[in-house]
Design an enzyme around this catalytic site. Structure first.
Site, mmCIF file in Angstrom:
data_model
loop_
_atom_site.group_PDB
_atom_site.id
_atom_site.type_symbol
_atom_site.label_atom_id
_atom_site.label_comp_id
_atom_site.label_asym_id
_atom_site.label_seq_id
_atom_site.Cartn_x
_atom_site.Cartn_y
_atom_site.Cartn_z
ATOM 1 N N LYS A 162 25.430 -4.140 -0.606
ATOM 2 C CA LYS A 162 26.897 -4.184 -0.718
ATOM 3 C C LYS A 162 27.555 -3.481 0.466
ATOM 4 C CE LYS A 162 26.364 -2.837 -5.240
ATOM 5 N NZ LYS A 162 26.831 -2.225 -6.482
ATOM 6 N N ARG A 179 11.202 3.894 3.848
ATOM 7 C CA ARG A 179 10.751 2.876 4.823
ATOM 8 C C ARG A 179 11.967 2.061 5.219
ATOM 9 N NH1 ARG A 179 5.640 -1.102 4.637
ATOM 10 N NH2 ARG A 179 4.707 0.883 5.205
ATOM 11 N N HIS A 228 4.494 5.554 11.778
ATOM 12 C CA HIS A 228 4.063 5.475 10.373
ATOM 13 C C HIS A 228 3.110 6.657 10.156
ATOM 14 C CE1 HIS A 228 3.100 4.021 6.496
ATOM 15 N NE2 HIS A 228 2.745 2.786 6.760
ATOM 16 N N ARG A 286 0.802 -1.224 0.000
ATOM 17 C CA ARG A 286 0.000 0.000 0.000
ATOM 18 C C ARG A 286 0.837 1.278 0.000
ATOM 19 N NH1 ARG A 286 -2.834 -3.888 1.479
ATOM 20 N NH2 ARG A 286 -0.894 -4.466 2.511
ATOM 21 N N THR A 287 1.781 1.362 0.915
ATOM 22 C CA THR A 287 2.465 2.642 1.092
ATOM 23 C C THR A 287 3.282 2.994 -0.153
ATOM 24 O OG1 THR A 287 2.577 2.078 3.420
ATOM 25 C CG2 THR A 287 3.850 3.990 2.711
#
Ligand code: CP
Length: 306
Positions: free
Chosen positions: A84, A105, A133, A55-56
């Site tokens: 890496k 995120r 959030h 969703r986000t």
């Protein structure tokens, strides 16, 4: 009104939230009328998602496309140079020169704040570990307002994983700023709000009721905000399995709720809402997910303004 970064729901007061909602209402009209928009023409959003998301990430991308802008990013963090060994600091110092706004995120609490301190372009917290959030909270509040016509004088149940559930952390803090709300925290002892969140709510004088019994609480609630038990944040599978499935809203559970009650969930769900209640008019979680589009359009529009 303009704000550069959005890393915590506490970055916005009630006036700021109202401002975003007015913008979101305008965006909703654009969407309803299927009108093309150039509000973010020539603007680029970078999505740096180091944790899974449907969703986000997709609603941020959709929002930027709807505004006439472009999006860069990686769909899988395993294909980024973090794999890496690149530091977040170096990633931000690089990506800031490729874009006009970054949505990040991360599994690490405070990642978006660290990014903000090292970025020349606006940073949006799209979820940082078990912390916050805030864009989810804006769409949660917007959903409540659209359905209940108010954000005050509500009895709101927050149920499930209140320990690790970042959406519940941000939402509880935001609801505490509105008058006469009562938060009914429904969780087992192991999954209660962390002390830091409890302290913040107490400082605001929030009325909080604690219970383990969802069925008993159900009939009193105006809103129930169900949350998933956050498997990925447990130290072991064994500990998770002890609590998995502890709360389930099914037809029988919903029969105890008021007629004007609303059932919300940030999604994804696992087993905490039985799909048999999806068609009940009180189940509004898919509409809630849709509101992520106008809310994120509003944020992108505000935060990329010159
Ligand atoms: N609500 C939410 O954050 O969903 P995703 O994890 O799918 O982005």
């Amino acid at each position: 009104m303009k704000f550069k970064n959005f890393t915590s729901i506490n970055d916005l007061d009630k006036e700021g939230i109202d401002f975003v909602f007015r913008e979101a209402d305008n965006m909703l009209k654009l969407l309803e009328n299927k009108k093309p928009s150039n509000i973010c023409r020539n603007k680029i959003l970078a999505t740096l998602f180091f944790e899974p998301s449907t969703r986000t990430r997709l609603s941020f991308e959709c929002a930027m496309h709807r505004l006439g802008g472009s999006v860069i990013g990686f769909a899988d963090a395993n294909t980024s140079s973090e794999k890496k060994g690149e530091s977040l600091f170096d990633t931000i110092r690089t990506v800031e020169s490729y874009c006009d706004v970054i949505a990040i995120r991360s599994p690490f609490e405070g990642a978006s704040k660290l990014a903000m301190q090292n970025s020349s372009v606006p940073i949006i917290n799209a979820g940082d570990g078990g912390h916050e959030h805030p864009t989810q909270t804006l769409l949660d509040l917007y959903t409540i307002k659209k359905n209940k016509n108010r954000l005050s004088n509500l009895k709101i149940g927050l149920c499930g994983d209140l320990k690790f559930g970042r959406t519940a952390h941000s939402l509880a803090q935001a609801l505490s700023d509105y008058d006469n709300n009562i938060l009914v925290c429904i969780s087992p002892d192991e999954l209660q709000f962390p002390e830091g969140i409890k302290n913040k709510l107490e400082e605001k004088g929030t009325k909080i009721l604690q219970t383990k019994n969802l069925k008993e609480a159900m009939g009193e609630l105006d809103v129930l905000y169900m949350t998933r038990i956050q498997k990925e944040r447990f130290v072991s599978e064994k500990e998770y399995l002890k609590l998995k499935g502890i709360y389930v809203v099914d037809k029988e559970m919903l029969s105890g709720a008021k007629q004007d009650f609303i059932l919300m969930h940030p999604l994804p769900r696992v087993d905490e809402i039985n799909p048999e209640v999806d068609e009940d008019k009180r189940s509004i979680y898919f509409k809630q997910a849709f509101y992520g589009i106008p809310i994120r359009m509003a944020l992108l529009s505000i935060m990329t303004r010159g």
